[in-house]
Design a protein around this motif. Structure first.
Motif, mmCIF file in Angstrom:
data_model
loop_
_atom_site.group_PDB
_atom_site.id
_atom_site.type_symbol
_atom_site.label_atom_id
_atom_site.label_comp_id
_atom_site.label_asym_id
_atom_site.label_seq_id
_atom_site.Cartn_x
_atom_site.Cartn_y
_atom_site.Cartn_z
ATOM 1 N N GLY A 29 1.049 -27.462 -14.582
ATOM 2 C CA GLY A 29 2.378 -27.941 -14.231
ATOM 3 C C GLY A 29 3.493 -26.951 -14.525
ATOM 4 O O GLY A 29 4.647 -27.225 -14.207
ATOM 5 N N ASP A 30 3.176 -25.809 -15.140
ATOM 6 C CA ASP A 30 4.211 -24.792 -15.398
ATOM 7 C C ASP A 30 4.778 -24.282 -14.079
ATOM 8 O O ASP A 30 4.056 -24.131 -13.088
ATOM 9 N N ASP A 31 6.077 -24.028 -14.064
ATOM 10 C CA ASP A 31 6.700 -23.364 -12.923
ATOM 11 C C ASP A 31 6.498 -21.862 -13.107
ATOM 12 O O ASP A 31 6.874 -21.298 -14.137
ATOM 13 N N ILE A 32 5.871 -21.233 -12.136
ATOM 14 C CA ILE A 32 5.624 -19.796 -12.210
ATOM 15 C C ILE A 32 6.097 -19.133 -10.932
ATOM 16 O O ILE A 32 6.324 -19.791 -9.913
ATOM 17 N N LYS A 33 6.273 -17.833 -11.004
ATOM 18 C CA LYS A 33 6.626 -17.034 -9.836
ATOM 19 C C LYS A 33 5.481 -16.049 -9.621
ATOM 20 O O LYS A 33 5.088 -15.328 -10.533
ATOM 21 N N VAL A 34 4.930 -16.034 -8.426
ATOM 22 C CA VAL A 34 3.794 -15.180 -8.111
ATOM 23 C C VAL A 34 4.246 -14.106 -7.133
ATOM 24 O O VAL A 34 4.861 -14.400 -6.113
ATOM 25 N N ILE A 35 3.932 -12.855 -7.451
ATOM 26 C CA ILE A 35 4.195 -11.738 -6.556
ATOM 27 C C ILE A 35 2.848 -11.093 -6.265
ATOM 28 O O ILE A 35 2.137 -10.704 -7.185
ATOM 29 N N VAL A 36 2.496 -10.979 -5.003
ATOM 30 C CA VAL A 36 1.205 -10.421 -4.621
ATOM 31 C C VAL A 36 1.414 -9.018 -4.072
ATOM 32 O O VAL A 36 2.192 -8.816 -3.148
ATOM 33 N N LEU A 37 0.729 -8.052 -4.664
ATOM 34 C CA LEU A 37 0.732 -6.679 -4.171
ATOM 35 C C LEU A 37 -0.663 -6.407 -3.630
ATOM 36 O O LEU A 37 -1.622 -6.323 -4.381
ATOM 37 N N LEU A 38 -0.763 -6.291 -2.338
ATOM 38 C CA LEU A 38 -2.049 -6.161 -1.673
ATOM 39 C C LEU A 38 -2.437 -4.694 -1.532
ATOM 40 O O LEU A 38 -1.662 -3.887 -1.025
ATOM 41 N N LYS A 39 -3.631 -4.351 -2.015
ATOM 42 C CA LYS A 39 -4.162 -3.010 -1.816
ATOM 43 C C LYS A 39 -4.839 -2.984 -0.457
ATOM 44 O O LYS A 39 -5.879 -3.601 -0.275
ATOM 45 N N LYS A 40 -4.233 -2.300 0.478
ATOM 46 C CA LYS A 40 -4.811 -2.231 1.817
ATOM 47 C C LYS A 40 -5.913 -1.188 1.849
ATOM 48 O O LYS A 40 -5.726 -0.077 1.401
ATOM 49 N N SER A 42 -7.080 0.148 4.499
ATOM 50 C CA SER A 42 -6.795 1.162 5.512
ATOM 51 C C SER A 42 -5.952 2.303 4.954
ATOM 52 O O SER A 42 -5.974 3.397 5.492
ATOM 53 N N SER A 43 -5.204 2.053 3.864
ATOM 54 C CA SER A 43 -4.392 3.127 3.285
ATOM 55 C C SER A 43 -5.266 4.195 2.654
ATOM 56 O O SER A 43 -4.820 5.299 2.400
ATOM 57 N N LEU A 44 -6.524 3.873 2.392
ATOM 58 C CA LEU A 44 -7.441 4.848 1.832
ATOM 59 C C LEU A 44 -7.999 5.777 2.899
ATOM 60 O O LEU A 44 -8.537 6.822 2.596
ATOM 61 N N LYS A 45 -7.856 5.383 4.161
ATOM 62 C CA LYS A 45 -8.342 6.214 5.246
ATOM 63 C C LYS A 45 -7.449 7.439 5.406
ATOM 64 O O LYS A 45 -6.247 7.381 5.206
ATOM 65 N N LYS A 46 -8.072 8.536 5.786
ATOM 66 C CA LYS A 46 -7.310 9.753 6.021
ATOM 67 C C LYS A 46 -6.758 9.727 7.437
ATOM 68 O O LYS A 46 -7.391 9.228 8.355
ATOM 69 N N ASP A 47 -5.576 10.292 7.601
ATOM 70 C CA ASP A 47 -5.035 10.391 8.947
ATOM 71 C C ASP A 47 -5.501 11.713 9.570
ATOM 72 O O ASP A 47 -6.163 12.523 8.934
ATOM 73 N N ILE A 48 -5.141 11.938 10.805
ATOM 74 C CA ILE A 48 -5.618 13.102 11.553
ATOM 75 C C ILE A 48 -5.150 14.405 10.911
ATOM 76 O O ILE A 48 -5.879 15.398 10.873
ATOM 77 N N ILE A 49 -3.948 14.433 10.348
ATOM 78 C CA ILE A 49 -3.434 15.647 9.708
ATOM 79 C C ILE A 49 -4.265 15.981 8.472
ATOM 80 O O ILE A 49 -4.609 17.146 8.246
ATOM 81 N N ASP A 50 -4.594 14.969 7.672
ATOM 82 C CA ASP A 50 -5.449 15.194 6.508
ATOM 83 C C ASP A 50 -6.805 15.755 6.933
ATOM 84 O O ASP A 50 -7.324 16.683 6.312
ATOM 85 N N GLU A 51 -7.378 15.167 7.970
ATOM 86 C CA GLU A 51 -8.683 15.618 8.455
ATOM 87 C C GLU A 51 -8.626 17.067 8.927
ATOM 88 O O GLU A 51 -9.495 17.872 8.604
ATOM 89 N N LEU A 52 -7.601 17.412 9.712
ATOM 90 C CA LEU A 52 -7.492 18.771 10.241
ATOM 91 C C LEU A 52 -7.176 19.785 9.145
ATOM 92 O O LEU A 52 -7.611 20.939 9.215
ATOM 93 N N THR A 53 -6.437 19.379 8.142
ATOM 94 C CA THR A 53 -6.141 20.275 7.026
ATOM 95 C C THR A 53 -7.419 20.603 6.263
ATOM 96 O O THR A 53 -7.643 21.746 5.870
ATOM 97 N N GLU A 54 -8.249 19.606 6.048
ATOM 98 C CA GLU A 54 -9.500 19.822 5.328
ATOM 99 C C GLU A 54 -10.577 20.488 6.191
ATOM 100 O O GLU A 54 -11.415 21.220 5.677
ATOM 101 N N ASN A 55 -10.549 20.220 7.493
ATOM 102 C CA ASN A 55 -11.578 20.739 8.407
ATOM 103 C C ASN A 55 -10.911 21.307 9.658
ATOM 104 O O ASN A 55 -10.923 20.666 10.708
ATOM 105 N N PRO A 56 -10.318 22.504 9.562
ATOM 106 C CA PRO A 56 -9.626 23.068 10.732
ATOM 107 C C PRO A 56 -10.581 23.270 11.902
ATOM 108 O O PRO A 56 -11.754 23.583 11.711
ATOM 109 N N VAL A 57 -10.062 23.061 13.084
ATOM 110 C CA VAL A 57 -10.854 23.264 14.299
ATOM 111 C C VAL A 57 -10.850 24.755 14.618
ATOM 112 O O VAL A 57 -9.793 25.380 14.704
#
Length: 71
Positions: A29-40, A42-57
């Protein structure tokens, strides 16, 4: 007075389990405030720039930086 506790949890069947160490501080019965911080995940995925920097064509017949600026 506001008192804050922080913990990580997984949602199971639509519920967030409160760790045992905090259950004494929180009463039914306590009144509480909940804040949810979602770990996505997809944010762990590398973008194309990261990929090309690590593996230049490598392309044959293209001038490199030194050849470009020597002209």
């Amino acid at each position: 007075m506001l008192n804050a506790v922080e913990f990580q949890a997984k949602i199971q069947n639509g519920l967030i389990q409160i760790p045992d160490e905090y259950k004494q501080e929180l009463s039914e019965g306590d009144d509480i405030k909940v804040i949810v911080l979602l770990k996505k995940k997809s944010s762990l995925k590398k973008d194309i720039i990261d990929e090309l920097t690590e593996n230049p064509v490598q392309v044959n017949g293209v001038l490199n930086r030194e050849e470009i600026y020597s002209r």
